[in-house]
Design a protein around this motif. Structure first.
Motif, mmCIF file in Angstrom:
data_model
loop_
_atom_site.group_PDB
_atom_site.id
_atom_site.type_symbol
_atom_site.label_atom_id
_atom_site.label_comp_id
_atom_site.label_asym_id
_atom_site.label_seq_id
_atom_site.Cartn_x
_atom_site.Cartn_y
_atom_site.Cartn_z
ATOM 1 N N CYS A 32 51.253 13.568 17.478
ATOM 2 C CA CYS A 32 50.747 12.825 18.644
ATOM 3 C C CYS A 32 51.380 13.351 19.933
ATOM 4 O O CYS A 32 50.701 13.507 20.952
ATOM 5 N N ALA A 33 52.673 13.644 19.890
ATOM 6 C CA ALA A 33 53.360 14.171 21.071
ATOM 7 C C ALA A 33 52.824 15.549 21.440
ATOM 8 O O ALA A 33 52.667 15.864 22.630
ATOM 9 N N ARG A 34 52.528 16.378 20.437
ATOM 10 C CA ARG A 34 51.976 17.714 20.712
ATOM 11 C C ARG A 34 50.605 17.607 21.365
ATOM 12 O O ARG A 34 50.274 18.344 22.295
ATOM 13 N N SER A 37 50.875 16.610 24.931
ATOM 14 C CA SER A 37 51.393 17.688 25.779
ATOM 15 C C SER A 37 50.313 18.691 26.170
ATOM 16 O O SER A 37 50.500 19.466 27.115
ATOM 17 N N LEU A 38 49.179 18.683 25.461
ATOM 18 C CA LEU A 38 48.109 19.631 25.768
ATOM 19 C C LEU A 38 47.453 19.335 27.116
ATOM 20 O O LEU A 38 46.722 20.162 27.652
ATOM 21 N N GLY A 39 47.722 18.161 27.654
ATOM 22 C CA GLY A 39 47.226 17.846 28.983
ATOM 23 C C GLY A 39 48.063 18.482 30.080
ATOM 24 O O GLY A 39 47.755 18.317 31.263
ATOM 25 N N GLY A 40 49.102 19.227 29.703
ATOM 26 C CA GLY A 40 49.978 19.829 30.703
ATOM 27 C C GLY A 40 50.858 18.757 31.328
ATOM 28 O O GLY A 40 51.154 17.728 30.715
ATOM 29 N N ASP A 41 51.270 18.989 32.557
ATOM 30 C CA ASP A 41 52.082 18.010 33.281
ATOM 31 C C ASP A 41 51.172 16.858 33.700
ATOM 32 O O ASP A 41 50.294 17.031 34.561
ATOM 33 N N LEU A 42 51.365 15.693 33.121
ATOM 34 C CA LEU A 42 50.490 14.544 33.395
ATOM 35 C C LEU A 42 50.987 13.687 34.555
ATOM 36 O O LEU A 42 50.427 12.615 34.800
ATOM 37 N N GLY A 56 48.784 5.292 17.967
ATOM 38 C CA GLY A 56 49.768 6.362 17.778
ATOM 39 C C GLY A 56 49.760 7.357 18.923
ATOM 40 O O GLY A 56 50.799 7.649 19.533
ATOM 41 N N LEU A 57 48.582 7.872 19.243
ATOM 42 C CA LEU A 57 48.461 8.805 20.372
ATOM 43 C C LEU A 57 48.713 8.076 21.690
ATOM 44 O O LEU A 57 49.300 8.647 22.621
ATOM 45 N N THR A 58 48.303 6.824 21.765
ATOM 46 C CA THR A 58 48.524 6.023 22.983
ATOM 47 C C THR A 58 50.005 5.966 23.325
ATOM 48 O O THR A 58 50.399 6.117 24.488
ATOM 49 N N ARG A 59 50.829 5.756 22.321
ATOM 50 C CA ARG A 59 52.279 5.701 22.547
ATOM 51 C C ARG A 59 52.794 7.026 23.109
ATOM 52 O O ARG A 59 53.639 7.040 24.006
ATOM 53 N N ALA A 60 52.270 8.132 22.565
ATOM 54 C CA ALA A 60 52.700 9.445 23.061
ATOM 55 C C ALA A 60 52.271 9.642 24.505
ATOM 56 O O ALA A 60 53.021 10.206 25.323
ATOM 57 N N LEU A 61 51.080 9.187 24.857
ATOM 58 C CA LEU A 61 50.610 9.299 26.236
ATOM 59 C C LEU A 61 51.446 8.436 27.177
ATOM 60 O O LEU A 61 51.731 8.817 28.317
ATOM 61 N N LEU A 62 51.861 7.278 26.691
ATOM 62 C CA LEU A 62 52.698 6.404 27.512
ATOM 63 C C LEU A 62 54.121 6.945 27.656
ATOM 64 O O LEU A 62 54.825 6.599 28.606
ATOM 65 N N ASP A 63 54.530 7.790 26.717
ATOM 66 C CA ASP A 63 55.835 8.453 26.842
ATOM 67 C C ASP A 63 55.785 9.614 27.842
ATOM 68 O O ASP A 63 56.831 10.144 28.228
ATOM 69 N N ILE A 115 40.775 13.526 29.697
ATOM 70 C CA ILE A 115 40.511 12.825 28.436
ATOM 71 C C ILE A 115 41.372 13.490 27.372
ATOM 72 O O ILE A 115 41.321 14.705 27.193
ATOM 73 N N ILE A 116 42.162 12.699 26.689
ATOM 74 C CA ILE A 116 42.960 13.177 25.562
ATOM 75 C C ILE A 116 42.712 12.192 24.434
ATOM 76 O O ILE A 116 43.069 11.012 24.548
ATOM 77 N N ALA A 117 42.072 12.649 23.362
ATOM 78 C CA ALA A 117 41.623 11.678 22.367
ATOM 79 C C ALA A 117 41.399 12.285 20.990
ATOM 80 O O ALA A 117 40.982 13.436 20.868
ATOM 81 N N ASN A 118 41.668 11.479 19.978
ATOM 82 C CA ASN A 118 41.254 11.723 18.599
ATOM 83 C C ASN A 118 39.918 11.008 18.446
ATOM 84 O O ASN A 118 39.871 9.800 18.256
ATOM 85 N N LEU A 119 38.824 11.751 18.565
ATOM 86 C CA LEU A 119 37.504 11.132 18.665
ATOM 87 C C LEU A 119 37.004 10.622 17.317
ATOM 88 O O LEU A 119 37.202 11.276 16.291
#
Length: 275
Positions: A32-34, A37-42, A56-63, A115-119
């Motif tokens: 999820c963290a990887r 990170s694909l969004g670059g500097d957010l 799970g991915l939401t938590r990584a985005l919030l981090d 958009i960063i998502a597990n579709l």
């Protein structure tokens, strides 16, 4: 009060993936963290996530340093879990209880947005085409698909995977498969591998009229991909259209470059305006 672990949260709410919704949950925090990170500097970015499920991915985005995270979830079973997560991030996490197919995702947060998502697998392609129609609204998209779909998005001409989706995606964005995800990283494990396709929209985007013309051209061309273009494109001009574009009528759709499809779309649009 500390944020409970993802697995404890899932257990407490009894949330399991629903096949009818195309759900496959990402639970591995490292993966999820990887992906995040694909969004670059957010920093200062708005991020939209579709189908967060247990978050799970939401938590990584919030981090990450993203200024705002909007999660779009149709599954009412996940709403209480996401609301619990939002109580720890009241200023940054926003829950949208809607069907993503019926939503203008670009209206959710200010630019620059990603958009960063597990579709959800069963609606991934129509979601992507909808976002391509408004590609000028997005800085980038890091999207998880079944591997086969990700490869179709990034396919080159003269390959079996090259088709309508590749043309539309590459016409609007630079596209690459940047991360492969094995079945064991997803719950329940799918029968196929998954992958992240990274799309970075071009600075110049087609008009809405030209996009519709391209959809018509590619639908006709690849709808009968084994036929020569003079036959498959007959409903929209056939040989006359191809001659104007400088394309041999005996070629097949999978041999055309994105630029050649662009010429056909521009001519098709011009013909429609004359009619």
């Amino acid at each position: 009060m500390n944020l409970p672990s993802l697995r404890d949260t899932i257990h407490a709410h009894g949330l399991d993936a629903k096949k009818s919704l195309g759900q496959h949950f990402l639970l591995d925090p490292g993966i999820c963290a990887r992906i995040a990170s694909l969004g670059g500097d957010l920093t200062g970015r708005s991020v939209v996530e579709i189908g967060p499920g247990p978050g799970g991915l939401t938590r990584a985005l919030l981090d990450s340093p993203a200024s705002r995270v909007d999660v779009v979830e149709i599954d009412s079973r996940a709403w209480p879990l996401l609301e619990e997560l939002a109580s720890f991030y009241p200023e940054r996490l926003h829950i949208v209880q809607q069907d993503a197919l019926k939503l203008d995702a670009a209206s959710l947060g200010p630019a620059p947005r990603q958009i960063i998502a597990n579709l959800p697998y069963n609606v991934a392609t129509p979601l992507l085409v909808g976002w391509l129609r408004q590609a000028d609204q997005w800085e980038r998209m890091a999207l998880m698909f079944q591997l086969e779909v990700a490869e179709r998005i990034c396919a080159e001409p003269d390959s079996s995977a090259y088709g309508r989706l590749a043309v539309l995606a590459q016409w609007c964005a630079s596209c690459s498969v940047v991360l492969r995800i094995p079945p064991g990283a997803v719950s329940p494990p799918p029968k196929v591998n998954s992958a992240i396709a990274l799309l970075i929209p071009h600075k110049q985007q087609p008009s809405s009229d030209l996009f519709r013309a391209m959809e018509q051209v590619t639908a006709a061309a690849f709808g009968q991909r084994r036929k020569m273009l003079r036959s498959s494109l007959k409903p929209i001009g056939g040989e006359a259209l191809l001659e104007k574009a400088g394309i041999l009528a005996t070629r097949r759709a999978e041999t055309l470059t994105v630029e050649e499809f662009n010429r056909l779309a521009e001519l098709h649009l011009a013909n429609k305006k004359k009619a």
